[in-house]
Design an enzyme around this catalytic site. Structure first.
Site, PDB file in Angstrom:
ATOM      1  N   ASP A 147       0.862  -1.191   0.000  1.00  0.00           N
ATOM      2  CA  ASP A 147       0.000   0.000   0.000  1.00  0.00           C
ATOM      3  C   ASP A 147       0.893   1.234   0.000  1.00  0.00           C
ATOM      4  OD1 ASP A 147      -3.117   0.820   1.067  1.00  0.00           O
ATOM      5  OD2 ASP A 147      -1.522   2.284   1.365  1.00  0.00           O
ATOM      6  N   ASP A 179      -4.038   2.534  -4.942  1.00  0.00           N
ATOM      7  CA  ASP A 179      -2.690   2.500  -4.340  1.00  0.00           C
ATOM      8  C   ASP A 179      -2.347   1.195  -3.637  1.00  0.00           C
ATOM      9  OD1 ASP A 179      -3.924   2.750  -1.807  1.00  0.00           O
ATOM     10  OD2 ASP A 179      -2.287   4.020  -1.091  1.00  0.00           O
ATOM     11  N   GLU A 180      -3.114   0.131  -3.891  1.00  0.00           N
ATOM     12  CA  GLU A 180      -2.732  -1.102  -3.198  1.00  0.00           C
ATOM     13  C   GLU A 180      -2.977  -2.356  -4.021  1.00  0.00           C
ATOM     14  OE1 GLU A 180      -5.579  -1.840   0.345  1.00  0.00           O
ATOM     15  OE2 GLU A 180      -5.784   0.253  -0.229  1.00  0.00           O
TER      16      GLU A 180
HETATM   17  N1  DCP Z   1      -8.718   8.326  -0.761  1.00  0.00           N
HETATM   18  C1  DCP Z   1      -9.793   9.200  -0.894  1.00  0.00           C
HETATM   19  N2  DCP Z   1     -10.776   9.258   0.056  1.00  0.00           N
HETATM   20  C2  DCP Z   1     -10.720   8.446   1.156  1.00  0.00           C
HETATM   21  C3  DCP Z   1      -9.647   7.542   1.299  1.00  0.00           C
HETATM   22  C4  DCP Z   1      -8.653   7.511   0.318  1.00  0.00           C
HETATM   23  O1  DCP Z   1      -9.859   9.938  -1.896  1.00  0.00           O
HETATM   24  N3  DCP Z   1     -11.671   8.515   2.102  1.00  0.00           N
HETATM   25  C5  DCP Z   1      -7.656   8.319  -1.788  1.00  0.00           C
HETATM   26  C6  DCP Z   1      -6.519   9.237  -1.381  1.00  0.00           C
HETATM   27  C7  DCP Z   1      -5.426   8.331  -0.913  1.00  0.00           C
HETATM   28  C8  DCP Z   1      -5.675   7.075  -1.751  1.00  0.00           C
HETATM   29  O2  DCP Z   1      -7.090   7.014  -1.956  1.00  0.00           O
HETATM   30  O3  DCP Z   1      -4.138   8.885  -1.134  1.00  0.00           O
HETATM   31  C9  DCP Z   1      -5.190   5.807  -1.069  1.00  0.00           C
HETATM   32  O4  DCP Z   1      -5.901   5.589   0.141  1.00  0.00           O
HETATM   33  P1  DCP Z   1      -5.213   4.998   1.429  1.00  0.00           P
HETATM   34  O5  DCP Z   1      -6.289   4.589   2.356  1.00  0.00           O
HETATM   35  O6  DCP Z   1      -4.198   3.973   1.058  1.00  0.00           O
HETATM   36  O7  DCP Z   1      -4.506   6.243   2.141  1.00  0.00           O
HETATM   37  P2  DCP Z   1      -3.142   6.965   1.807  1.00  0.00           P
HETATM   38  O8  DCP Z   1      -2.336   6.228   0.789  1.00  0.00           O
HETATM   39  O9  DCP Z   1      -3.399   8.396   1.493  1.00  0.00           O
HETATM   40  O10 DCP Z   1      -2.411   6.951   3.226  1.00  0.00           O
HETATM   41  P3  DCP Z   1      -1.714   5.712   3.957  1.00  0.00           P
HETATM   42  O11 DCP Z   1      -0.277   6.106   4.099  1.00  0.00           O
HETATM   43  O12 DCP Z   1      -2.408   5.605   5.274  1.00  0.00           O
HETATM   44  O13 DCP Z   1      -1.928   4.498   3.092  1.00  0.00           O
HETATM   45 MG    MG Z   2      -2.096   4.176   0.970  1.00  0.00          MG
HETATM   46 MG    MG Z   3      -4.778   2.130   0.117  1.00  0.00          MG
END
Ligand code: DCP
Ligand code: MG
Ligand code: MG
Length: 356
Positions: A11, A109-110
């Site tokens: 991720d 992203d995963e």
């Molecule tokens: N995303 C979004 N709205 C949300 C959750 C996520 O638009 N409620 C988008 C933005 C994030 C991407 O999806 O960058 C990936 O989600 P992740 O849950 O993997 O979160 P992040 O990658 O941002 O942070 P982390 O470091 O916790 O994985």
């Molecule tokens: Mg993420």
């Molecule tokens: Mg994610």
């Protein structure tokens, strides 16, 4: 004896915000929030994500942007540049899919990789994960977190454990020590409602859950109860496998009371489009068909669709088509009970280029 599976869950760290930092290095070290325009605290959308500096202020994904603004006025607030994140995601995912024939991308992203055929031990798996991290760092200058475990559930929980920029390896014999102290919320299918119900039954941790009889769980939660029982023991037999393509995505709203004001209905359509657009972004898809569904006060239900010639990701396009479709229903004398917006005829960027 059946050989253990070895599964990775990868991720990306603070993905959208990390891409923004990479594109504009002066942002590094500052709190960065990606999401709707805060409009000095009056903005109405939500935070898509934020970097770890902004998380120190209590900001997180899904939070109203107005609240994020209150928590940190000096944060850098950036609009969502989805085309950029999609392109970066596509490159990273294409690269990761080369690390195993068995992969399952689960969001922008995963991804899960089943590397049972690529390595001989969990120790080798850790080396494999390190190489993957280096590869992403070298080619895209981004970090990710990787969980390694004997199944998808454990790999997924593990990737979150040492975020950002972590590798967490959970060998089969360590699975129960790892998950037992965790809250039941960590398990798949446990949202706020199920969590509350379990808590009321005195079940807070996964260890508590593991001690709850399977028949009780099945009686209370149906088929989820069966899965809860397995997961509480750290088990998950699901394969790493790409899902069949999604056919449609959408959201709908039943009004608290039936609505005669067309403006309220159209506002709701915009909000439904925004929520549906989020789902589209998450799946990394382009749409061609927009469908609007309306239920009148007498429960008569109508749907109407329009297919646009070129696949699109545009929220504005979606809204304009949906509004156009909804307008004819608003002219009806009857009050409206429910509205819905749905997208279909999906494609991915590559196919869209061919179309264009
Ligand atoms: N995303 C979004 N709205 C949300 C959750 C996520 O638009 N409620 C988008 C933005 C994030 C991407 O999806 O960058 C990936 O989600 P992740 O849950 O993997 O979160 P992040 O990658 O941002 O942070 P982390 O470091 O916790 O994985
Ligand atoms: Mg993420
Ligand atoms: Mg994610």
């Amino acid at each position: 004896m059946k050989r253990n599976r070895i599964i990775l869950h990868i991720d990306m760290d603070y993905f959208y915000a990390a891409v923004e930092e990479r594109e504009n290095p002066c942002l590094k070290g500052k709190p960065v929030v990606v999401g709707a325009d805060p409009k000095e605290g009056k903005g109405r959308g939500v935070v898509s994500t934020c970097n770890y500096e902004a998380r120190e202020y209590g900001i997180h994904s899904g939070m109203p942007i107005s609240k994020a603004y209150k928590l940190c006025k000096d944060c850098e607030f950036l609009p969502v540049n989805m085309d950029l994140y999609r392109a970066v995601s596509k490159r990273i995912m294409d690269m990761l899919k080369k690390y195993s024939e068995k992969y399952q991308q689960v969001s922008v992203d995963e991804i899960f990789l089943d590397i049972s055929q690529n390595v001989n031990s969990f120790r080798e798996a850790e080396e494999y994960a390190k190489r993957i991290k280096e590869d992403i760092k070298e080619r895209e200058d981004l970090t990710c977190s990787i969980g390694i475990g004997p199944n998808k559930l454990i790999a997924k929980i593990a990737s979150d454990y040492e975020k950002p920029d972590g590798i967490t390896l959970i060998k089969p014999e360590k699975v129960l020590d790892f998950i037992y102290p965790m809250k039941v919320r960590k398990l798949w299918g446990v949202g706020p409602k199920t969590e509350e119900k379990l808590n009321e039954m005195g079940v807070k941790t996964i260890k508590d859950l593991s001690k709850t009889k399977q028949d009780i769980l099945i009686k209370e939660f149906g088929s989820l109860g069966h899965d809860l029982h397995l997961m509480s023991k750290g088990k998950d037999n699901s394969e790493v496998k790409e899902k069949e393509g999604i056919k449609s995505l959408g959201r709908e709203t039943t009004f608290q009371e039936d609505i005669s004001d067309g403006k309220i209905v159209l506002d709701e359509i915009v909000s439904l489009c925004e929520r549906t657009h989020k789902l589209l972004e998450k799946e990394n898809l382009f749409f061609r068909t927009v469908t609007v569904r309306i239920r009148f006060e007498d429960f008569e239900t109508h749907t109407s669709s329009k297919t646009i010639p070129l696949a699109s990701t545009s929220l504005n396009k979606m809204i304009s088509v949906a509004e156009e479709l909804a307008k004819k229903y608003i002219k009806d004398k009857r009050k409206i009970r429910l509205v819905g917006v749905r997208l279909s005829k999906f494609s991915q960027k590559e196919e869209q280029k061919v179309l264009a």
